[in-house]
Write a protein that holds these residues in place. Structure first.
Motif, PDB file in Angstrom:
ATOM      1  N   GLY A  32      24.116   4.682  74.393  1.00  0.00           N
ATOM      2  CA  GLY A  32      24.230   6.064  73.922  1.00  0.00           C
ATOM      3  C   GLY A  32      25.192   6.119  72.747  1.00  0.00           C
ATOM      4  O   GLY A  32      24.924   6.775  71.734  1.00  0.00           O
ATOM      5  N   TYR A  33      26.296   5.432  72.902  1.00  0.00           N
ATOM      6  CA  TYR A  33      27.290   5.357  71.826  1.00  0.00           C
ATOM      7  C   TYR A  33      26.628   4.827  70.554  1.00  0.00           C
ATOM      8  O   TYR A  33      26.731   5.423  69.468  1.00  0.00           O
ATOM      9  CB  TYR A  33      28.441   4.446  72.265  1.00  0.00           C
ATOM     10  N   ASP A  34      25.909   3.721  70.697  1.00  0.00           N
ATOM     11  CA  ASP A  34      25.278   3.091  69.523  1.00  0.00           C
ATOM     12  C   ASP A  34      24.236   3.998  68.875  1.00  0.00           C
ATOM     13  O   ASP A  34      24.121   4.048  67.653  1.00  0.00           O
ATOM     14  CB  ASP A  34      24.618   1.772  69.912  1.00  0.00           C
ATOM     15  N   LYS A  35      23.470   4.693  69.708  1.00  0.00           N
ATOM     16  CA  LYS A  35      22.430   5.567  69.139  1.00  0.00           C
ATOM     17  C   LYS A  35      23.065   6.681  68.300  1.00  0.00           C
ATOM     18  O   LYS A  35      22.522   7.048  67.257  1.00  0.00           O
ATOM     19  CB  LYS A  35      21.589   6.195  70.247  1.00  0.00           C
ATOM     20  N   VAL A  36      24.161   7.224  68.779  1.00  0.00           N
ATOM     21  CA  VAL A  36      24.811   8.280  67.999  1.00  0.00           C
ATOM     22  C   VAL A  36      25.339   7.689  66.692  1.00  0.00           C
ATOM     23  O   VAL A  36      25.169   8.285  65.616  1.00  0.00           O
ATOM     24  CB  VAL A  36      25.960   8.950  68.793  1.00  0.00           C
ATOM     25  N   MET A  37      25.936   6.496  66.775  1.00  0.00           N
ATOM     26  CA  MET A  37      26.463   5.879  65.549  1.00  0.00           C
ATOM     27  C   MET A  37      25.350   5.604  64.544  1.00  0.00           C
ATOM     28  O   MET A  37      25.574   5.601  63.338  1.00  0.00           O
ATOM     29  CB  MET A  37      27.217   4.583  65.880  1.00  0.00           C
ATOM     30  N   ALA A  38      24.140   5.357  65.033  1.00  0.00           N
ATOM     31  CA  ALA A  38      23.024   5.027  64.141  1.00  0.00           C
ATOM     32  C   ALA A  38      22.251   6.277  63.685  1.00  0.00           C
ATOM     33  O   ALA A  38      21.306   6.171  62.914  1.00  0.00           O
ATOM     34  CB  ALA A  38      22.070   4.058  64.852  1.00  0.00           C
ATOM     35  N   ALA A  39      22.661   7.431  64.147  1.00  0.00           N
ATOM     36  CA  ALA A  39      21.888   8.648  63.854  1.00  0.00           C
ATOM     37  C   ALA A  39      21.972   9.022  62.380  1.00  0.00           C
ATOM     38  O   ALA A  39      22.944   8.706  61.694  1.00  0.00           O
ATOM     39  CB  ALA A  39      22.407   9.806  64.706  1.00  0.00           C
ATOM     40  N   THR A  40      20.945   9.705  61.898  1.00  0.00           N
ATOM     41  CA  THR A  40      21.025  10.268  60.548  1.00  0.00           C
ATOM     42  C   THR A  40      21.940  11.492  60.614  1.00  0.00           C
ATOM     43  O   THR A  40      22.141  12.075  61.679  1.00  0.00           O
ATOM     44  CB  THR A  40      19.651  10.730  60.024  1.00  0.00           C
ATOM     45  N   THR A  41      22.473  11.883  59.471  1.00  0.00           N
ATOM     46  CA  THR A  41      23.406  13.011  59.446  1.00  0.00           C
ATOM     47  C   THR A  41      23.023  13.970  58.322  1.00  0.00           C
ATOM     48  O   THR A  41      22.110  13.696  57.543  1.00  0.00           O
ATOM     49  CB  THR A  41      24.848  12.534  59.147  1.00  0.00           C
ATOM     50  N   GLY A  42      23.739  15.044  58.249  1.00  0.00           N
ATOM     51  CA  GLY A  42      23.566  15.965  57.128  1.00  0.00           C
ATOM     52  C   GLY A  42      24.628  15.708  56.070  1.00  0.00           C
ATOM     53  O   GLY A  42      24.975  16.604  55.303  1.00  0.00           O
ATOM     54  N   GLY A  43      25.151  14.478  56.044  1.00  0.00           N
ATOM     55  CA  GLY A  43      26.240  14.138  55.127  1.00  0.00           C
ATOM     56  C   GLY A  43      25.751  13.860  53.710  1.00  0.00           C
ATOM     57  O   GLY A  43      24.558  13.702  53.462  1.00  0.00           O
ATOM     58  N   ARG A  44      26.694  13.810  52.784  1.00  0.00           N
ATOM     59  CA  ARG A  44      26.370  13.556  51.367  1.00  0.00           C
ATOM     60  C   ARG A  44      26.396  12.057  51.095  1.00  0.00           C
ATOM     61  O   ARG A  44      26.838  11.268  51.905  1.00  0.00           O
ATOM     62  CB  ARG A  44      27.394  14.254  50.476  1.00  0.00           C
ATOM     63  N   THR A  88      28.255  10.248  49.094  1.00  0.00           N
ATOM     64  CA  THR A  88      29.557   9.583  49.066  1.00  0.00           C
ATOM     65  C   THR A  88      30.616  10.484  49.687  1.00  0.00           C
ATOM     66  O   THR A  88      30.412  11.686  49.819  1.00  0.00           O
ATOM     67  CB  THR A  88      30.008   9.320  47.604  1.00  0.00           C
ATOM     68  N   ALA A  89      31.746   9.874  50.041  1.00  0.00           N
ATOM     69  CA  ALA A  89      32.851  10.634  50.634  1.00  0.00           C
ATOM     70  C   ALA A  89      33.362  11.687  49.659  1.00  0.00           C
ATOM     71  O   ALA A  89      33.685  12.805  50.049  1.00  0.00           O
ATOM     72  CB  ALA A  89      33.984   9.688  51.031  1.00  0.00           C
ATOM     73  N   GLU A  90      33.407  11.332  48.366  1.00  0.00           N
ATOM     74  CA  GLU A  90      33.900  12.296  47.363  1.00  0.00           C
ATOM     75  C   GLU A  90      33.014  13.535  47.361  1.00  0.00           C
ATOM     76  O   GLU A  90      33.491  14.662  47.354  1.00  0.00           O
ATOM     77  CB  GLU A  90      33.872  11.694  45.936  1.00  0.00           C
ATOM     78  N   GLU A  91      31.713  13.251  47.324  1.00  0.00           N
ATOM     79  CA  GLU A  91      30.773  14.358  47.286  1.00  0.00           C
ATOM     80  C   GLU A  91      30.920  15.234  48.529  1.00  0.00           C
ATOM     81  O   GLU A  91      30.849  16.459  48.463  1.00  0.00           O
ATOM     82  CB  GLU A  91      29.344  13.801  47.239  1.00  0.00           C
ATOM     83  N   GLN A  92      31.111  14.558  49.650  1.00  0.00           N
ATOM     84  CA  GLN A  92      31.250  15.292  50.913  1.00  0.00           C
ATOM     85  C   GLN A  92      32.483  16.206  50.861  1.00  0.00           C
ATOM     86  O   GLN A  92      32.437  17.341  51.281  1.00  0.00           O
ATOM     87  CB  GLN A  92      31.368  14.301  52.085  1.00  0.00           C
ATOM     88  N   LEU A 119      34.423  13.851  57.634  1.00  0.00           N
ATOM     89  CA  LEU A 119      33.517  12.845  57.084  1.00  0.00           C
ATOM     90  C   LEU A 119      32.658  12.284  58.209  1.00  0.00           C
ATOM     91  O   LEU A 119      33.081  12.216  59.358  1.00  0.00           O
ATOM     92  CB  LEU A 119      34.300  11.744  56.387  1.00  0.00           C
ATOM     93  N   CYS A 120      31.454  11.872  57.833  1.00  0.00           N
ATOM     94  CA  CYS A 120      30.459  11.558  58.858  1.00  0.00           C
ATOM     95  C   CYS A 120      30.863  10.392  59.759  1.00  0.00           C
ATOM     96  O   CYS A 120      30.580  10.407  60.950  1.00  0.00           O
ATOM     97  CB  CYS A 120      29.107  11.286  58.211  1.00  0.00           C
ATOM     98  N   GLY A 121      31.509   9.389  59.185  1.00  0.00           N
ATOM     99  CA  GLY A 121      31.880   8.228  59.999  1.00  0.00           C
ATOM    100  C   GLY A 121      32.732   8.637  61.190  1.00  0.00           C
ATOM    101  O   GLY A 121      32.400   8.334  62.346  1.00  0.00           O
ATOM    102  N   ASP A 122      33.795   9.371  60.918  1.00  0.00           N
ATOM    103  CA  ASP A 122      34.690   9.799  61.995  1.00  0.00           C
ATOM    104  C   ASP A 122      33.997  10.779  62.928  1.00  0.00           C
ATOM    105  O   ASP A 122      34.179  10.756  64.137  1.00  0.00           O
ATOM    106  CB  ASP A 122      35.922  10.507  61.416  1.00  0.00           C
ATOM    107  N   CYS A 123      33.228  11.631  62.302  1.00  0.00           N
ATOM    108  CA  CYS A 123      32.552  12.669  63.079  1.00  0.00           C
ATOM    109  C   CYS A 123      31.602  12.035  64.092  1.00  0.00           C
ATOM    110  O   CYS A 123      31.546  12.415  65.255  1.00  0.00           O
ATOM    111  CB  CYS A 123      31.799  13.587  62.127  1.00  0.00           C
ATOM    112  N   LYS A 124      30.852  11.021  63.603  1.00  0.00           N
ATOM    113  CA  LYS A 124      29.915  10.341  64.494  1.00  0.00           C
ATOM    114  C   LYS A 124      30.644   9.587  65.588  1.00  0.00           C
ATOM    115  O   LYS A 124      30.201   9.546  66.734  1.00  0.00           O
ATOM    116  CB  LYS A 124      29.053   9.350  63.699  1.00  0.00           C
TER     117      LYS A 124
END
Ligand code: TRP
Ligand code: SF4
Length: 515
Positions: free
Chosen positions: A413-425, A427-431, A472-477
């Motif tokens: 379950g953990y891995d699936k969430v980490m592999a999920a697509t996001t609504g992120g931009r 690059t981090a700057e853009e986000q 940011l998406c990494g932390d969020c995920k």
């Protein structure tokens, strides 16, 4: 629309566990629903939002507008608030693992149970066998998994009812009776059935109709069916069939002749205006009044005038009318007896002058039930949004990466969430600059639908931080993935504990059917 079993892709399941993009509502197709708004206009589904303030202590799925639509749910809320009997029922086709989409429905049933409703959950094994071609051995395995998760989430089996369609003789008998009220052309129009459709698939339809009405067999009561909007065709048909079994129709009238709803509204206006000055209002007076009033834009006004003129000097007097639809002769007699106050009896109807509409409906139901009728209250429904698949597109039980099964290993379950697509931009700057698109993000959905549970402030914080570019998406995920791991570990522990409870329910876990 696909109705043929063999052609039905194995992509859709559960009362609405799946994802979204096509308007047709097809319970067995791979159809998904993207434009919920259209459902309001085209199918007459009501917006849930308007009811929210009448809901005592609403569930978070309601507060977050994940439950977005309903039919006639006010009836259920009224009963809930007045401490009157009501019920909630939903069904699960055991075609795969229960997943996070099904959890919504489990939670909805349990929520109604906690608010005093009679709660029902059923395993739609006849449907899985007939419409999806699953073997009984497969069905048994999945059925057990659905039941364990439901119990683990808090369903009280002593207060509530669990059953399998295949084991419930009362449901099958009720399905048979309701089937008397439906014909093939209707199923063709609603479900796209044709000459190739299995007879058992049709039987699965009447069985579901019976499921929906089953909570009312002991006593008619408001009943809500929490499902995904793909099940709406079933709900509409069940509402129709339930109405067709009724002994009496109750309408309002002003004179001996019949009016349709629009005509009645006009005559009501005429009556109200005229009865102000005189108490002896005749049909012809109302006809004149309407003829003088601004011309209507359709034939309604002309028709009303014609009917009123034909009745001539007949006094205009508001009344409720009981129409004999399917009543036995005894029941009609009994109704006539039971109407108190001033009444007039006709061949196929009774007019009552001292009853209000609500009391008349109660009376009609009472007499019907006392004389062998069902007296069904039209079943209500609530509809929740489908979850987006983790990989984008729709959530499907046949694509493991698209959903999180309630049986997934917590690490997976953990891995699936980490592999999920996001609504992120990109690059981090853009986000940071533009913010993320939480509204299009399957990870945000996981927070809103599941991980934030009752904590609105937390769900809002995730949302705001995302769209403001602070998240940011990494932390969020990662945060979501950890919560998911905890949820799954906890849920699975509770499932293990629910084994004993399941055994006690006595529900058949091994079907004697083999094929
Ligand atoms: N048809 C539903 C599904 O596709 C299952 C079901 C059977 C059901 N009977 C029901 C749902 C009654 C709600 C109410 O999963
Ligand atoms: Fe989705 Fe979180 Fe990224 Fe926002 S920050 S887009 S909610 S994963």
């Amino acid at each position: 629309m696909t109705a043929d079993d063999s052609a039905t892709p194995e992509t859709e399941d559960g009362p609405g566990a799946d994802g979204a993009d096509q308007l047709a509502l097809d319970p067995w197709g791979s159809a998904t629903v993207s434009d919920y708004r259209k459902l309001f206009d085209e199918f007459g589904i009501g917006e849930f939002e308007g009811l929210l303030e009448s809901v005592p202590n609403p569930h978070y799925l309601m507060r977050r507008a994940i439950i977005f639509g309903h039919r006639d749910y006010r009836r259920v809320l009224d009963a809930m608030r007045n401490d009157e009997p009501f019920a909630a029922l939903s069904g699960f086709m055991p075609t795969g693992d229960p997943h996070v989409g099904h959890k919504m429905v489990f939670d909805e049933i349990i929520w109604h149970q906690k608010r005093g409703g009679d709660a029902y959950a059923l395993i739609a094994d006849l449907e899985a066998h007939a419409a999806r071609g699953l073997s009984w051995a497969e069905i048994d395995e999945h059925a057990r998994d659905y039941l364990l998760s439901l119990l683990a989430l808090g369903f009280d089996p002593e207060a509530g009812t669990l059953y399998r369609q295949s084991e419930n003789r009362d449901v099958q008998d009720l399905g048979f009776e309701l089937g008397v009220e439906a014909n093939f052309s209707e199923l063709e129009a609603i479900y796209g059935f044709d000459g190739e459709t299995d007879v058992s698939h049709m039987q699965a339809v009447v069985t579901q109709m019976a499921d929906i009405c089953y909570p009312q067999l002991g006593e008619p009561k408001p009943t809500v069916i929490p499902v995904g909007p793909d099940q709406d065709p079933h709900v509409r048909l069940a509402r129709d069939l339930a109405a067709r079994t009724r002994y009496f129709g109750v309408t309002e009238a002003y004179a001996s002749f019949e009016l349709d709803d629009d005509e009645r509204a006009l005559v009501a206006r005429a009556y109200e205006s005229l009865s102000d000055g005189e108490d002896d209002v005749r049909c012809v007076h109302a006809a004149e009044w309407l003829a003088d009033a601004a011309p209507g834009d359709d034939g309604t006004r002309e028709r009303a005038i014609r009917k009123l003129r034909a009745a001539g000097k007949e006094p205009l007097r508001p009344r409720v009318r009981f129409l004999d639809r399917n009543a036995t002769a005894d029941a009609f007699e009994a109704l006539i007896e039971a109407v108190e106050g001033d009444k007039r009896v006709f061949d196929e109807h009774v007019d009552a002058f001292d009853l209000d509409r609500g009391d008349a409906e109660d009376l009609a139901r009472e007499v019907e039930v006392a004389h062998g009728g069902y007296g069904f209250v039209p079943p209500s429904s609530i509809y929740h949004r489908f979850m987006t698949g983790l990989t984008g597109g729709k959530m499907s039980s046949s694509v493991p990466a698209s959903h999180i099964s309630l049986l997934d290993d917590p690490g997976d379950g953990y891995d699936k969430v980490m592999a999920a697509t996001t609504g992120g931009r990109e690059t981090a700057e853009e986000q940071r600059e533009l913010g993320g698109r939480a509204d299009e993000c399957p990870v945000y959905e996981l927070y809103a639908y599941l991980l934030a549970a009752d904590d609105d402030a937390f769900a809002e914080r995730v949302y705001d931080e995302c769209v403001n570019g602070e998240r940011l998406c990494g932390d969020c995920k990662q945060q979501a993935a950890e919560l998911m791991r905890e949820f799954l570990a906890d849920h699975q522990e509770k499932r293990a504990e629910a084994e004993a409870l399941l055994a006690e329910t006595g529900i058949e876990l091994e079907s004697p059917r083999r094929r």
